[in-house]
Design an enzyme around this catalytic site. Structure first.
Site, PDB file in Angstrom:
ATOM      1  N   HIS A 168     -22.076 -10.180  -0.837  1.00  0.00           N
ATOM      2  CA  HIS A 168     -22.496  -9.340  -1.957  1.00  0.00           C
ATOM      3  C   HIS A 168     -21.283  -8.895  -2.765  1.00  0.00           C
ATOM      4  O   HIS A 168     -20.137  -9.027  -2.320  1.00  0.00           O
ATOM      5  CB  HIS A 168     -23.256  -8.109  -1.456  1.00  0.00           C
ATOM      6  CG  HIS A 168     -22.389  -7.094  -0.753  1.00  0.00           C
ATOM      7  ND1 HIS A 168     -21.900  -7.287   0.527  1.00  0.00           N
ATOM      8  CD2 HIS A 168     -21.910  -5.890  -1.157  1.00  0.00           C
ATOM      9  CE1 HIS A 168     -21.174  -6.246   0.889  1.00  0.00           C
ATOM     10  NE2 HIS A 168     -21.153  -5.378  -0.121  1.00  0.00           N
ATOM     11  N   TYR A 322       8.861   0.782  -0.473  1.00  0.00           N
ATOM     12  CA  TYR A 322       9.448   0.383  -1.750  1.00  0.00           C
ATOM     13  C   TYR A 322       8.369   0.052  -2.774  1.00  0.00           C
ATOM     14  O   TYR A 322       8.497   0.402  -3.957  1.00  0.00           O
ATOM     15  CB  TYR A 322      10.360  -0.829  -1.531  1.00  0.00           C
ATOM     16  CG  TYR A 322      11.187  -1.199  -2.734  1.00  0.00           C
ATOM     17  CD1 TYR A 322      12.397  -0.555  -2.998  1.00  0.00           C
ATOM     18  CD2 TYR A 322      10.765  -2.190  -3.604  1.00  0.00           C
ATOM     19  CE1 TYR A 322      13.149  -0.894  -4.114  1.00  0.00           C
ATOM     20  CE2 TYR A 322      11.514  -2.547  -4.711  1.00  0.00           C
ATOM     21  CZ  TYR A 322      12.709  -1.888  -4.964  1.00  0.00           C
ATOM     22  OH  TYR A 322      13.452  -2.226  -6.068  1.00  0.00           O
ATOM     23  N   GLU A 323       7.290  -0.618  -2.322  1.00  0.00           N
ATOM     24  CA  GLU A 323       6.221  -1.000  -3.253  1.00  0.00           C
ATOM     25  C   GLU A 323       5.544   0.221  -3.865  1.00  0.00           C
ATOM     26  O   GLU A 323       5.189   0.224  -5.041  1.00  0.00           O
ATOM     27  CB  GLU A 323       5.169  -1.858  -2.543  1.00  0.00           C
ATOM     28  CG  GLU A 323       5.609  -3.277  -2.223  1.00  0.00           C
ATOM     29  CD  GLU A 323       6.268  -3.403  -0.870  1.00  0.00           C
ATOM     30  OE1 GLU A 323       6.537  -4.528  -0.455  1.00  0.00           O
ATOM     31  OE2 GLU A 323       6.508  -2.356  -0.230  1.00  0.00           O
TER      32      GLU A 323
END
Length: 356
Positions: A168, A322-323
């Protein structure tokens, strides 16, 4: 003599023109030793029909409504919507620009792809996938007549927060432009004003010529790992033969070709680690509602697939540290990821096992 740059060896940053953002690519990190998990995910036995599953035909949902005995797609109002069509009062002025709030009105729907719970899109027949595409276009027509943005998206797999294995997707329509499409609208508009060609029309043409990041392709569509991809095996699905604003604009031939390329792409995903590959995906096209009469020539229809898996069926990429605080970082280059996916078989691993 200075060492020449090699994108597969040397760290560098790549620019995402759709969002005005950069991603750090660190391919040399692939050489580091790895002692983590590499096993397959345990196969879960899912019954084809479970009368207690609220997405199955003839099942009773939380609000007491009984699903019809549907044999193809099935669309219904979400029993626990994040957006309501009416009833919420206006926030009113806050008295200070640091504390702004605006009205949010919309609707949320759930769309079942198929009556069986033990099947996913890559294991469906092309005709079943075509029925999904046709329903998506109908949804854009119906909700797009009223709402400025209609977001169709699929969360596949428990790791992506999907609480129900039945195939779905969801649809959230709103009277406002959400952040991601608003950012893309701005940068596509700017690119078109400067270069006189839609950004993604130009990008698809160049990717078709370079053939460095193509995973699968046919006459009407390209599936590529974007040059600026953030997730390890992220892909983008693009029209290759013409400029298309919305799903509603697709011809019957383009819809058939889309069903073909979706099946092939998602089969390669599953074949990568021989697991039902988790991802979040969604469609972005030109805005709707009042925007239907506006000039949206800078837009080009596209879909994004964001899978979290990195090294195996059980090892995922985490966007942390860091991201979250600086910018996205990836080890595998887009070209390396595309090559891995491109070289995988077109036949699903479960079907190969059945034949053997």
């Amino acid at each position: 003599m200075a060492e020449s740059f090699d994108a597969k060896e040397h760290q560098h940053v790549r620019f995402n023109p759709l969002k005005g953002e950069w991603v750090l690519v660190s391919p040399h990190r692939l050489k580091r030793p790895w002692s983590g998990q590499v096993e397959k995910a345990a196969e879960v036995s899912i019954p084809r029909h479970d009368p207690k599953n609220p997405l199955c035909p003839r099942a009773t949902r939380a609000n007491g409504k009984v699903n019809p005995d549907y044999s193809s797609t099935f669309l219904f109002e979400n029993d626990f919507p994040a957006l309501l069509q009416e009833g919420a009062p206006q926030p009113g002025p806050s008295g200070h620009p640091l504390f702004r709030a605006e009205s949010a009105v919309g609707t949320c729907q759930v769309m079942c792809f198929h009556p069986w719970s033990d099947i996913t899109l890559p294991l469906m027949e092309p005709s079943d996938i075509r029925a999904v595409i046709d329903k998506w276009a109908d949804i854009i027509t119906d909700l797009g007549a009223k709402y400025r943005w209609v977001q169709i998206f699929e969360n596949k797999g428990a790791v992506m927060g999907c609480s129900n294995p039945h195939p779905h997707c969801q649809v959230w329509a709103s009277n406002f432009m959400p952040n991601e499409p608003q950012i893309k609208d701005t940068h596509q508009r700017q690119y078109y004003a400067e270069h006189k060609v839609p950004l993604l029309v130009e990008y698809a043409r160049m990717e078709a010529e370079k053939k460095e990041r193509i995973v699968v392709e046919n006459e009407h569509w390209l599936a590529v790992v974007p040059y600026w991809a953030t997730w390890p095996y992220e892909t983008m699905l693009l029209p290759r033969s013409r400029h298309i604003l919305r799903l509603t604009d697709l011809t019957p031939e383009e819809r058939d070709a889309l069903a073909d390329i979706m099946k092939r792409l998602l089969t390669k995903y599953d074949n990568l680690f021989e697991t039902s590959f988790p991802y979040s995906m969604g469609w972005h096209g030109a805005p709707t509602g009042e925007s239907l009469t506006e000039d949206n020539f800078h837009w080009q229809l596209h879909a994004m697939y964001y899978p979290p898996l990195l090294r195996s069926a059980t090892v995922k990429k985490f966007m942390v540290g860091y991201e979250m605080l600086a910018l996205p970082q990836r080890d595998l280059t887009a070209e390396q990821a595309a090559e891995k996916l491109h070289n995988l078989p077109d036949m699903h691993y479960k079907q190969r096992s059945d034949q053997s």
